[in-house]
Design an enzyme around this catalytic site. Structure first.
Site, short mmCIF file in Angstrom:
data_model
loop_
_atom_site.label_atom_id
_atom_site.label_comp_id
_atom_site.label_asym_id
_atom_site.label_seq_id
_atom_site.Cartn_x
_atom_site.Cartn_y
_atom_site.Cartn_z
N GLY A 1 -26.69 28.03 -24.83
CA GLY A 1 -26.56 29.17 -25.74
C GLY A 1 -26.83 30.47 -25.00
O GLY A 1 -27.95 31.00 -25.03
N TYR A 2 -25.83 30.94 -24.31
CA TYR A 2 -25.97 32.18 -23.53
C TYR A 2 -25.15 33.31 -24.16
O TYR A 2 -25.68 34.27 -24.69
CB TYR A 2 -25.51 31.95 -22.08
CG TYR A 2 -26.62 31.59 -21.11
CD1 TYR A 2 -27.70 30.82 -21.51
CD2 TYR A 2 -26.56 31.99 -19.78
CE1 TYR A 2 -28.71 30.48 -20.61
CE2 TYR A 2 -27.57 31.66 -18.88
CZ TYR A 2 -28.64 30.91 -19.30
OH TYR A 2 -29.62 30.59 -18.40
N SER A 3 -23.81 33.19 -24.06
CA SER A 3 -22.93 34.28 -24.49
C SER A 3 -23.02 34.53 -25.98
O SER A 3 -23.30 33.62 -26.77
CB SER A 3 -21.48 33.95 -24.14
OG SER A 3 -21.30 33.93 -22.75
N GLU B 1 -25.83 26.77 -11.44
CA GLU B 1 -24.55 26.46 -12.04
C GLU B 1 -23.42 26.76 -11.05
O GLU B 1 -22.50 25.99 -10.87
CB GLU B 1 -24.38 27.28 -13.32
CG GLU B 1 -23.08 27.01 -14.05
CD GLU B 1 -22.91 27.91 -15.28
OE1 GLU B 1 -23.69 28.87 -15.43
OE2 GLU B 1 -21.98 27.66 -16.06
N ASN C 1 -15.09 36.20 -12.29
CA ASN C 1 -14.95 36.44 -10.85
C ASN C 1 -15.14 37.91 -10.51
O ASN C 1 -15.50 38.24 -9.37
CB ASN C 1 -13.60 35.90 -10.37
CG ASN C 1 -13.60 34.38 -10.32
OD1 ASN C 1 -14.51 33.74 -10.83
ND2 ASN C 1 -12.59 33.81 -9.71
N GLU C 2 -14.93 38.78 -11.48
CA GLU C 2 -15.21 40.20 -11.23
C GLU C 2 -16.73 40.43 -11.16
O GLU C 2 -17.21 41.20 -10.32
CB GLU C 2 -14.59 41.07 -12.34
CG GLU C 2 -13.07 41.16 -12.27
CD GLU C 2 -12.35 39.84 -12.57
OE1 GLU C 2 -12.87 39.06 -13.38
OE2 GLU C 2 -11.29 39.59 -11.96
#
Lengths: 403, 382
Positions: free
Chosen positions: A127-129, A244, A389-390
């Site tokens: 539960g991150y984003s 990760e 990736n940015e």
């Protein structure tokens, strides 16, 4: 400098290979080989098989029941697992929350959760984003307010992977509005069966149910489920993200994907000749193989440096994440293109292991075909998730280059 | 598995770095380039004293019997300092070729002089009609009386103007394109009938076209067995390509350092330009490219002397093609990020850029090696 595996490592590879040949259930192996849907039981069952043999957690220290393998051994293990079409080990427990618990969790948390993770008893999710906190994760708003011996959690998490199967979720929650956004975040372990949690599927581009929104309405979480200190969660979150990303080079998976691409290109026909004889297409395969040759060594260089210096992964893993995610995407793209016209039919029912192609379709539609188009669409996620990736380039610029 | 240089190799690296800081600065290099053959003879003699010239050559001829990775250490520093001396052609390419193909008597005749810095060699193999194809040799060597007579032309012979001896690939049987029938000869620079047209190359080093107008050679000028030289030449070129990958690594890493320093010091709009995300991301990509390039240079060195020719060739081809592309990317972006400073002669950036460009195109450009690697996939599937 020595790029060879030691005789001990070669022996280890043979041991793993022999184990996998006997241990992967044939029906599951076939599903993985042909990209068919895996069930929760397929994946947890595989973790239990690994655990029974003592291979449940390769990189965990032995005092937590792991194998204490070197990074090279773990690399060999993953390569062999991929080659043997073993199901993936679900990373959220093993590779994400477990290292955090080992480093920052209480003895009680360690003693309860770690054995259950390694034994495949509990499925964890992340539960991150949140809808308003993606790349800017620290702006998350899901709140945890203290009430007696528990927190009361309210808010919404999103882009949660496979939470529909989960027993537990580890969450970043806001416990303070004071100071910088990063300073008021805590790391909570929440039982998914707690009243007030609801899971809503998000159907992704290829039509599958892989991710979810998770809603928390007055969810009561015991104070004992706080990891480490209150308001220090950001430190643990960053620690977790680095673990990760180490896995994101995905060299073993890329190797299997490349092998499948080559087989497909050797068999698919264009103008009566094998596609592999088409120079334009073959050169595209060759470029990806070159990229993979470089990534394999870069990955081992980074991992062995961590092991040698006995330090946790640093910002170098951002390079692995960028390259690994791009490569898995490019491989998926080429595999889809290898199908030619057969990439256009999109038969979700064909992901069912029992599916049989109807007569006319069976005439031209290769057995590997059903998942490939969906995988191409689905793999666009790899350059977005786990820090886009940015964001990885921002990390390299700041942490490595000092810009 | 260990991806570090050994303590001995680190010692060698440090020695070279000290030498460069004192005797091979960018300004000193500029004067070396004006020398008779476009490099520093004094530096060459120092390489001899340091043991570099015999590094990959057998001990019985005055060498150190070193590995391709030992050579990598040297070439990486050659790349960093843009060293002009003919190390690659003389020591790695020709020294390696003699080591593998020549008789003990021929080795004893030539290699000690190479190790001592008294003799320089250059390889005259390529002919422009054949492109990069080493089998496309039209120059012929005919048996006459007790020796050979060589006639033909060789193009873009790297480091030819300073060479004392040429290793010349000539056809003793068959026709251009045939893999068999190619022989290797040792020819002195002052042989009668040998005409040289020297010129400068992109990077400032020198090369020449050579014409062999009925050059008469003694029987013992033949190196190895008549008609069977191609596999050894290909092997030596592979070893040279691996060394070029290491040189590209040194140049690309130094170029990234220079670019990063520039991003931190150059100010526009009141801030260092490294504050701008467009440039940060470009620099991050250049960093990633350098890491991948380094990995491929390591792979190339590890396989440069691989016994299985097919494995060696495909692996070195993959490395050379990949390194060529990565070096081109880093070179072009470093110039771009330096703005106008990237395209002026007085700044080192343009010199790195030129050398990287030349490395990419030496012995075959990235497309050439991509094709070779790509074709090996077809061979593997059938």
């Amino acid at each position: 400098m020595d790029l060879n595996y030691t005789p001990e490592e070669e022996a280890f590879r043979q041991e793993i290979r022999a184990f996998l040949a006997a241990a992967v259930p044939p029906d599951v192996r076939e599903k993985v080989r042909l990209g068919r849907r895996l069930t929760r039981e397929d994946m947890l069952g595989w973790q239990r098989i690994l655990h029974a043999r003592g291979f449940g957690a390769g990189t965990w220290p032995q005092r937590f029941g792991g194998c204490g393998w070197s990074v090279v051994q773990q690399h060999v293990f993953e390569e062999e697992c991929a080659a043997a079409c073993a199901p993936p080990q679900i990373p959220f427990g093993l590779r994400m929350v477990a290292p955090v618990l080992m480093a920052f969790g209480s003895p009680t948390q360690q003693q309860y959760h770690l054995p259950r993770i390694i034994a495949g008893e509990d499925w964890w999710c992340q539960g991150y984003s949140e809808p308003g906190a993606g790349s800017d994760l620290a702006s998350l708003r899901t709140g945890a307010a203290r009430g007696g011996d528990h927190y009361v959690v309210n808010g919404q998490k999103t882009w949660n992977t496979l939470g529909q199967y989960a027993d537990w979720i580890f969450c970043l929650v806001r416990t303070s509005q004071e100071g910088k956004a990063q300073n008021g975040i805590s790391f909570l372990l929440i039982d998914m069966r707690t009243t007030g949690i609801s899971v809503r599927p998000i159907i992704t581009v290829e039509g599958e149910h892989e991710i979810n929104d998770i809603f928390f309405q007055d969810v009561r979480v015991p104070l004992a489920n706080l990891v480490g200190e209150e308001n220090k969660g950001w430190t643990y979150a960053k620690f977790l993200l680095n673990h990760e990303r180490t896995n994101n080079a995905g060299v073993g998976i890329c190797k299997r994907s490349l092998a499948q691409l080559k087989q497909l290109a050797a068999r698919q026909q264009r103008g009566g000749r094998p596609l592999l004889e088409n120079v334009r297409f073959r050169d595209r395969i060759a470029r990806l193989e070159m990229e993979l040759m470089a990534l394999e060594i870069t990955n081992l260089r980074v991992l062995s440096a961590f092991a040698r210096d006995n330090r946790p992964p640093g910002a170098e893993v951002s390079a692995l994440k960028i390259k690994g995610s791009e490569l898995i995407q490019d491989l998926a793209e080429l595999k889809m293109h290898a199908l030619g016209m057969d990439a256009l039919p999109y038969l979700r029912e064909a992901l069912d292991p029992q599916w049989q192609a109807p007569a006319l379709l069976a005439d031209h539609y290769p057995p590997e075909a059903p998942p490939l188009t969906g995988q191409y669409f689905n793999q666009r996620k790899t350059s977005i998730y786990a820090g886009s990736n940015e964001i990885q380039r921002n990390i390299i610029a700041k942490m490595i280059l000092g810009l | 598995m260990d991806f570090r240089y050994s303590d001995e190799q680190l010692g060698l690296q440090e020695t070279l770095q000290r030498f460069i800081a004192r005797d091979y600065t960018f300004e000193q290099r500029r004067t070396f380039m004006q020398g008779a053959h476009g490099y520093s003879e004094a530096a060459w003699q120092q390489y001899a004293e340091l043991g570099l010239l015999g590094l990959p050559l057998p001990e019985q001829y005055g060498g150190l019997g070193g590995s391709a990775t030992d050579v990598m250490v040297v070439m990486e520093q050659f790349g960093r300092a843009l060293m002009l001396e003919p190390y690659l052609t003389c020591v790695v390419l020709c020294g390696g070729l003699l080591r593998d193909l020549a008789s003990p008597a021929q080795c004893a005749q030539v290699l000690p002089g190479v190790c001592e810095g008294k003799t320089k060699l250059a390889l005259a193999a390529h002919e422009s009609r054949g492109g990069y194809d080493l089998a496309a040799i039209a120059t012929v060597a005919q048996r006459e009386r007790s020796g050979w007579v060589v006639s033909g032309r060789k193009h873009v012979v790297l480091d030819a103007p300073g060479a004392d001896l040429f290793l010349v690939a000539a056809r003793t049987a068959g026709s251009p394109g045939d893999e068999s029938g190619i022989s290797l000869f040792l020819v002195a620079k002052d042989a009668a009938g040998l005409v040289m047209e020297p010129y400068a190359t992109q990077s400032g080093s020198r090369a020449a076209d050579l014409a062999f107008e009925r050059v008469t050679l003694p029987a013992q000028a033949l190196i190895g067995t008549a008609g069977a030289a191609l596999p050894a030449i290909e092997r030596a070129v592979d070893e040279a390509c691996a060394a070029l990958c290491a040189e590209a690594l040194g140049a690309a890493a130094a170029l990234n350092e220079a670019t990063l320093a520039y991003l931190k010091s150059r100010k526009q709009f009141g801030v260092p330009i490294g504050m701008f995300q467009a440039l940060q991301h470009r620099m991050a990509d250049m960093y990633v490219a350098e890491e991948q390039l380094r990995s491929m240079a390591i792979v190339a060195a590890a396989h440069a002397r691989e016994a299985d020719a097919a494995v060696r060739t495909r692996t070195v081809a993959a490395a050379k093609a990949y390194v060529g592309g990565a070096a081109r990317f880093i070179g072009q972006q470093a110039v771009q990020l330096h703005g106008g400073m990237g395209v002026v002669d007085e700044h080192i950036v343009s010199h790195y850029f030129k050398r990287l460009s030349m490395i990419e195109m030496s012995f075959g450009d990235s497309d050439h090696f991509l094709a070779r690697f790509s074709d090996s996939l077809l061979a593997a599937s059938s």
